[in-house]
Write a protein that holds these residues in place. Structure first.
Motif, short mmCIF file in Angstrom:
data_model
loop_
_atom_site.label_atom_id
_atom_site.label_comp_id
_atom_site.label_asym_id
_atom_site.label_seq_id
_atom_site.Cartn_x
_atom_site.Cartn_y
_atom_site.Cartn_z
N PRO A 123 0.79 -1.23 0.00
CA PRO A 123 0.00 0.00 0.00
C PRO A 123 0.82 1.28 0.00
O PRO A 123 0.30 2.34 -0.33
CB PRO A 123 -0.83 -0.11 1.28
N ARG A 124 2.09 1.20 0.37
CA ARG A 124 2.96 2.38 0.34
C ARG A 124 4.09 2.22 -0.68
O ARG A 124 5.03 3.01 -0.69
CB ARG A 124 3.55 2.62 1.74
N ASP A 125 3.99 1.20 -1.54
CA ASP A 125 5.02 0.98 -2.55
C ASP A 125 4.68 1.73 -3.84
O ASP A 125 3.51 1.96 -4.16
CB ASP A 125 5.16 -0.52 -2.86
N ASP A 126 5.71 2.09 -4.60
CA ASP A 126 5.51 2.76 -5.88
C ASP A 126 4.80 1.82 -6.85
O ASP A 126 4.96 0.60 -6.82
CB ASP A 126 6.85 3.17 -6.48
N VAL A 127 4.02 2.44 -7.74
CA VAL A 127 3.45 1.71 -8.87
C VAL A 127 4.43 1.87 -10.03
O VAL A 127 4.55 2.95 -10.61
CB VAL A 127 2.07 2.26 -9.26
N LYS A 191 -4.39 -4.41 -17.19
CA LYS A 191 -4.63 -4.47 -15.75
C LYS A 191 -3.37 -4.95 -15.04
O LYS A 191 -3.19 -6.14 -14.77
CB LYS A 191 -5.81 -5.41 -15.45
N PRO A 192 -2.45 -4.03 -14.71
CA PRO A 192 -1.24 -4.40 -13.97
C PRO A 192 -1.57 -4.71 -12.52
O PRO A 192 -2.74 -4.79 -12.13
CB PRO A 192 -0.36 -3.16 -14.10
N ALA A 193 -0.54 -4.89 -11.70
CA ALA A 193 -0.73 -5.31 -10.31
C ALA A 193 -1.55 -4.29 -9.52
O ALA A 193 -1.36 -3.07 -9.65
CB ALA A 193 0.62 -5.53 -9.64
N SER A 194 -2.45 -4.79 -8.71
CA SER A 194 -3.27 -3.97 -7.82
C SER A 194 -2.61 -3.86 -6.45
O SER A 194 -1.70 -4.63 -6.11
CB SER A 194 -4.66 -4.59 -7.65
N SER A 195 -3.08 -2.91 -5.65
CA SER A 195 -2.61 -2.79 -4.27
C SER A 195 -3.81 -2.65 -3.34
O SER A 195 -4.87 -2.17 -3.75
CB SER A 195 -1.68 -1.57 -4.11
N PHE A 196 -3.61 -3.05 -2.08
CA PHE A 196 -4.70 -3.06 -1.11
C PHE A 196 -4.28 -2.30 0.14
O PHE A 196 -3.09 -2.09 0.40
CB PHE A 196 -5.08 -4.51 -0.77
N SER A 197 -5.26 -1.87 0.90
CA SER A 197 -5.00 -1.06 2.09
C SER A 197 -4.11 -1.80 3.08
O SER A 197 -4.08 -3.03 3.10
CB SER A 197 -6.33 -0.68 2.76
N PRO A 198 -3.39 -1.07 3.93
CA PRO A 198 -2.51 -1.72 4.92
C PRO A 198 -3.26 -2.69 5.83
O PRO A 198 -2.71 -3.71 6.25
CB PRO A 198 -1.94 -0.55 5.72
N GLN A 307 0.89 10.65 -14.86
CA GLN A 307 2.24 10.68 -15.41
C GLN A 307 3.22 10.24 -14.31
O GLN A 307 2.89 10.26 -13.12
CB GLN A 307 2.60 12.09 -15.89
N PHE A 308 4.43 9.88 -14.71
CA PHE A 308 5.45 9.55 -13.72
C PHE A 308 5.61 10.70 -12.74
O PHE A 308 5.68 11.86 -13.14
CB PHE A 308 6.79 9.24 -14.40
N GLY A 309 5.64 10.38 -11.47
CA GLY A 309 5.75 11.39 -10.42
C GLY A 309 4.43 11.72 -9.77
O GLY A 309 4.40 12.28 -8.66
N ASP A 310 3.31 11.41 -10.41
CA ASP A 310 2.00 11.67 -9.82
C ASP A 310 1.77 10.76 -8.62
O ASP A 310 2.28 9.64 -8.55
CB ASP A 310 0.90 11.45 -10.85
N THR A 311 0.95 11.25 -7.68
CA THR A 311 0.68 10.50 -6.46
C THR A 311 -0.82 10.30 -6.26
O THR A 311 -1.63 11.11 -6.69
CB THR A 311 1.24 11.22 -5.22
N GLN A 331 3.13 6.44 -5.59
CA GLN A 331 3.60 7.30 -6.66
C GLN A 331 3.86 6.46 -7.91
O GLN A 331 4.30 5.31 -7.80
CB GLN A 331 4.88 8.03 -6.24
N ILE A 332 3.57 7.03 -9.08
CA ILE A 332 3.84 6.33 -10.34
C ILE A 332 5.31 6.53 -10.70
O ILE A 332 5.80 7.67 -10.76
CB ILE A 332 2.95 6.88 -11.46
N LYS A 333 6.01 5.44 -10.88
CA LYS A 333 7.45 5.50 -11.16
C LYS A 333 7.79 4.67 -12.40
O LYS A 333 7.12 3.66 -12.69
CB LYS A 333 8.24 4.94 -9.97
N PRO A 334 8.85 5.05 -13.13
CA PRO A 334 9.24 4.28 -14.33
C PRO A 334 10.01 3.03 -13.97
O PRO A 334 10.77 3.00 -12.99
CB PRO A 334 10.11 5.26 -15.10
#
Length: 337
Positions: A123-127, A191-198, A307-311, A331-334
């Motif tokens: 939940p706190r990792d970059d996408v 549909k890339p990897a999803s994330s879930f709440s802590p 875009q990359f850098g967006d949160t 955050q979206i990261k490359p």
């Protein structure tokens, strides 16, 4: 109860109990090492966990401060991740954006796709993505984790199979969706990897907000530091979670730990004329909806995709303003090659 999974040196992490106020946590390895182990043995382990949970809330057992940064998604990987589209308003708007008509059957027969469940994001990792030119979008959702569900499970029985509830950021690559759907075989690369709440919580933790197999609370999405949406998750949910589970089990058994998603939380009222936060509305849980509203109003979308850098941050609070599930903050990261 409230439960989380801390990162460790294993694929499935360490199961943790979390206090109701999300302040402290404790290990429960003497009861269950992982979330999946707990779910596989829920009926024999639940009583012990409830006793430990009561002790934790009273600070009568050994504990430490709860750190959401250390969390995996509650299930770092799962045997099953099936995402519905319970908010038909969202489906209708997105299909209009693609120039596709919506069959009347969508109001009576749920849409559902089978997502990738082997690589959930913390939940706190970059996408992390190879490109930000694929129409990157967040999608704020609610999801449940089930017990074993038998094939042809009734709606009434399905409600009793819900063990845990959590939030979802179901990332979508809107630019890849039309080409995939045109092949007639559904989502995959889009549909890339999803994330879930802590934190995942048992239904009783929601009190009166859990009713009719729905969560009756606003889901707040904050995009690049600005409140973007706060639609009420219990409103305009055409199919509740019991119905979604029953639908998923029409022709198969579901194993303990199956995750069933609601689809993007969306409220219908006012969307034809725009219901952005700045206009006094409840806003949206994804960018695709606001782009569709812009198209209806102005003839073309003005809001860009991520875009990359967006949160993006997602959270749900109780009636007293306390966070229930913790926060998804990403955050979206490359992708580094």
């Amino acid at each position: 109860m409230k439960l989380a999974t801390y990162k460790n040196n294993t694929r499935d992490g360490q199961l943790m109990l979390v206090s109701r106020d999300l302040a402290v946590t404790c290990q429960v390895s003497d009861i269950a090492e992982t979330m999946q182990q707990l779910l596989d043995n829920w009926h024999t382990l639940e009583g012990q966990l409830v006793q430990r949970y009561d002790a934790l809330n009273k600070r009568q057992t050994e504990h430490e401060n709860f750190d959401q940064e250390r969390c995996e998604s509650p299930l770092p990987r799962a045997y099953q991740w099936a995402d519905g589209s319970a908010y038909v308003n969202h489906v209708e708007l997105v299909r209009k954006a693609r120039g596709a008509e919506m069959p009347e059957s969508f109001w009576t027969d749920p849409l559902m796709y089978q997502g990738g469940s082997d690589d959930f994001i913390g939940p706190r990792d970059d996408v992390v993505l190879p490109s930000d030119e694929w129409g990157v979008d967040f999608e704020g959702e609610v999801a449940v984790i089930t017990d074993d569900v038998p094939m042809q499970c009734s709606v009434d029985d399905a409600q009793s199979r819900i063990r845990l509830i959590m939030l979802v950021n179901d990332v979508s690559l809107r630019g890849l969706i039309p080409g995939e759907l045109a092949k007639g075989f559904g989502f995959f690369q889009s549909k890339p990897a999803s994330s879930f709440s802590p934190v995942a919580v048992t239904p009783d933790e929601l009190g009166d907000a859990w009713n009719d197999s729905k969560v009756h609370l606003p889901l707040c999405s904050t995009y690049n530091g600005q409140l973007f949406g706060k639609p009420e998750a219990g409103e305009d949910m055409t199919f509740n979670f019991a119905q979604l589970i029953s639908h998923a089990a029409k022709s198969r058994n579901l194993g303990a730990g199956a995750i069933i998603g609601s689809g993007t939380v969306s409220n219908k009222q006012g969307t034809e004329h725009g219901s952005a936060i700045k206009d006094g509305g409840v806003g949206y849980s994804c960018l695709a909806e606001v782009r569709m509203i812009e198209t209806i109003r102005d003839g073309k979308p003005a809001t860009p995709f991520m875009q990359f850098g967006d949160t993006i941050k997602m959270e749900m609070q109780d009636a007293s303003g306390h966070s229930i599930f913790g926060t998804i903050e990403q955050q979206i990261k490359p992708l580094k090659k």
